[in-house]
Design a protein around this motif. Structure first.
Motif, PDB file in Angstrom:
ATOM      1  N   ARG A  30       0.846  -1.192   0.000  1.00 53.94           N
ATOM      2  CA  ARG A  30       0.000   0.000   0.000  1.00 53.94           C
ATOM      3  C   ARG A  30       0.884   1.246   0.000  1.00 53.94           C
ATOM      4  O   ARG A  30       1.574   1.524   0.956  1.00 53.94           O
ATOM      5  CB  ARG A  30      -0.903   0.020   1.231  1.00 53.94           C
ATOM      6  CG  ARG A  30      -1.869  -1.127   1.368  1.00 53.94           C
ATOM      7  CD  ARG A  30      -3.138  -0.908   0.607  1.00 53.94           C
ATOM      8  NE  ARG A  30      -3.738   0.378   0.829  1.00 53.94           N
ATOM      9  CZ  ARG A  30      -4.935   0.574   1.329  1.00 53.94           C
ATOM     10  NH1 ARG A  30      -5.666  -0.442   1.691  1.00 53.94           N
ATOM     11  NH2 ARG A  30      -5.413   1.790   1.465  1.00 53.94           N
ATOM     12  N   ASP A  32      -0.234   4.303  -0.092  1.00 47.46           N
ATOM     13  CA  ASP A  32      -0.870   5.397   0.638  1.00 47.46           C
ATOM     14  C   ASP A  32      -0.630   5.322   2.141  1.00 47.46           C
ATOM     15  O   ASP A  32      -0.848   6.290   2.851  1.00 47.46           O
ATOM     16  CB  ASP A  32      -2.370   5.441   0.346  1.00 47.46           C
ATOM     17  CG  ASP A  32      -3.089   4.159   0.726  1.00 47.46           C
ATOM     18  OD1 ASP A  32      -2.434   3.100   0.752  1.00 47.46           O
ATOM     19  OD2 ASP A  32      -4.304   4.213   0.964  1.00 47.46           O
ATOM     20  N   SER A  67      -5.551  12.311   0.767  1.00 48.74           N
ATOM     21  CA  SER A  67      -6.047  12.031  -0.581  1.00 48.74           C
ATOM     22  C   SER A  67      -6.176  13.291  -1.433  1.00 48.74           C
ATOM     23  O   SER A  67      -6.379  13.190  -2.641  1.00 48.74           O
ATOM     24  CB  SER A  67      -7.394  11.313  -0.508  1.00 48.74           C
ATOM     25  OG  SER A  67      -8.345  12.127   0.132  1.00 48.74           O
ATOM     26  N   TYR A 121     -11.322  -2.124   6.683  1.00 51.97           N
ATOM     27  CA  TYR A 121     -11.658  -0.893   7.398  1.00 51.97           C
ATOM     28  C   TYR A 121     -10.643   0.225   7.225  1.00 51.97           C
ATOM     29  O   TYR A 121     -10.797   1.281   7.825  1.00 51.97           O
ATOM     30  CB  TYR A 121     -11.849  -1.182   8.888  1.00 51.97           C
ATOM     31  CG  TYR A 121     -13.218  -1.703   9.213  1.00 51.97           C
ATOM     32  CD1 TYR A 121     -14.226  -0.846   9.615  1.00 51.97           C
ATOM     33  CD2 TYR A 121     -13.510  -3.053   9.104  1.00 51.97           C
ATOM     34  CE1 TYR A 121     -15.489  -1.320   9.909  1.00 51.97           C
ATOM     35  CE2 TYR A 121     -14.764  -3.539   9.403  1.00 51.97           C
ATOM     36  CZ  TYR A 121     -15.753  -2.669   9.808  1.00 51.97           C
ATOM     37  OH  TYR A 121     -16.997  -3.152  10.099  1.00 51.97           O
ATOM     38  N   MET A 124     -10.490   4.959   3.018  1.00 51.59           N
ATOM     39  CA  MET A 124     -10.301   5.015   1.567  1.00 51.59           C
ATOM     40  C   MET A 124      -9.723   6.353   1.130  1.00 51.59           C
ATOM     41  O   MET A 124      -8.928   6.413   0.207  1.00 51.59           O
ATOM     42  CB  MET A 124     -11.618   4.756   0.853  1.00 51.59           C
ATOM     43  CG  MET A 124     -12.067   3.318   0.990  1.00 51.59           C
ATOM     44  SD  MET A 124     -13.559   2.958   0.071  1.00 51.59           S
ATOM     45  CE  MET A 124     -13.006   3.214  -1.594  1.00 51.59           C
ATOM     46  N   SER A 125     -10.164   7.443   1.743  1.00 50.75           N
ATOM     47  CA  SER A 125      -9.650   8.760   1.384  1.00 50.75           C
ATOM     48  C   SER A 125      -9.367   9.576   2.638  1.00 50.75           C
ATOM     49  O   SER A 125     -10.177  10.402   3.025  1.00 50.75           O
ATOM     50  CB  SER A 125     -10.595   9.512   0.460  1.00 50.75           C
ATOM     51  OG  SER A 125     -11.882   9.031   0.469  1.00 50.75           O
TER      52      SER A 125
END
Length: 167
Positions: A30, A32, A67, A121, A124-125
């Motif tokens: 990942r 992010d 994000s 969980y 996402m942003s």
């Protein structure tokens, strides 16, 4: 974090787990997620209606890329978890339930279920702040730090030809 389903169901043996799991390998792909603390898992296993019920919560501190502006964003997540397990030999006696996990082996390792729940969980942003302005789409300047001289007139590309008629 292992327990035996039949031991919980037939003998009423309860288990509790308070463990910390390393998330580096889990979150390694990942881009992010900049850094993560240990995943803290507090779980209890109890008999429930002919099944072994696992309940508790997971928590972790994450540093993720915002994000909008890509600056680090701090996230503290607390995830409730509840799963029910039944051995395949006893599953036919239990009413059909979509939330029930049927296992063939008596011994269940909770780690894959904990890791899967954690991945589901993850934010996402994530945002560094609720009023983050993000990056300028033209020049890439972080609009939280300074403003740029780029034109903010956004025209729908489908009407671009009409704009040329006005010139």
């Amino acid at each position: 974090m292992e327990f035996r389903v039949m031991e919980v169901v037939s003998k009423g043996v309860e288990h509790s787990f308070n463990e910390e799991l390393d998330m580096q390998e889990l979150l390694g792909d990942r881009k992010d997620v900049l850094s993560a603390s240990q995943l803290r898992a507090s779980l209890a296993v109890r008999p429930f209606d002919g099944t072994a019920q696992v309940s508790g919560e997971l928590s972790a501190d994450l540093k993720m890329a915002c994000s909008r502006c890509l600056e680090p964003a701090e996230e503290h997540i607390v995830i409730p978890i509840e799963e029910r397990f039944a051995h395949v030999s006893a599953a036919k006696d239990i009413n059909e339930d979509e939330d029930l996990i049927i296992v063939e082996e008596d011994k269940v390792d909770l780690r894959p279920y904990v890791e899967g729940t954690m991945l589901l969980y993850l934010p996402m942003s994530p945002l560094c702040s609720d009023d983050c302005k993000g990056l300028c789409p033209d020049c890439g300047i972080n609009l939280n730090e300074q403003s740029c001289g780029c034109s903010q007139d956004v025209i729908d590309p489908r009407f671009e030809a009409l704009k040329k008629l006005l010139e």
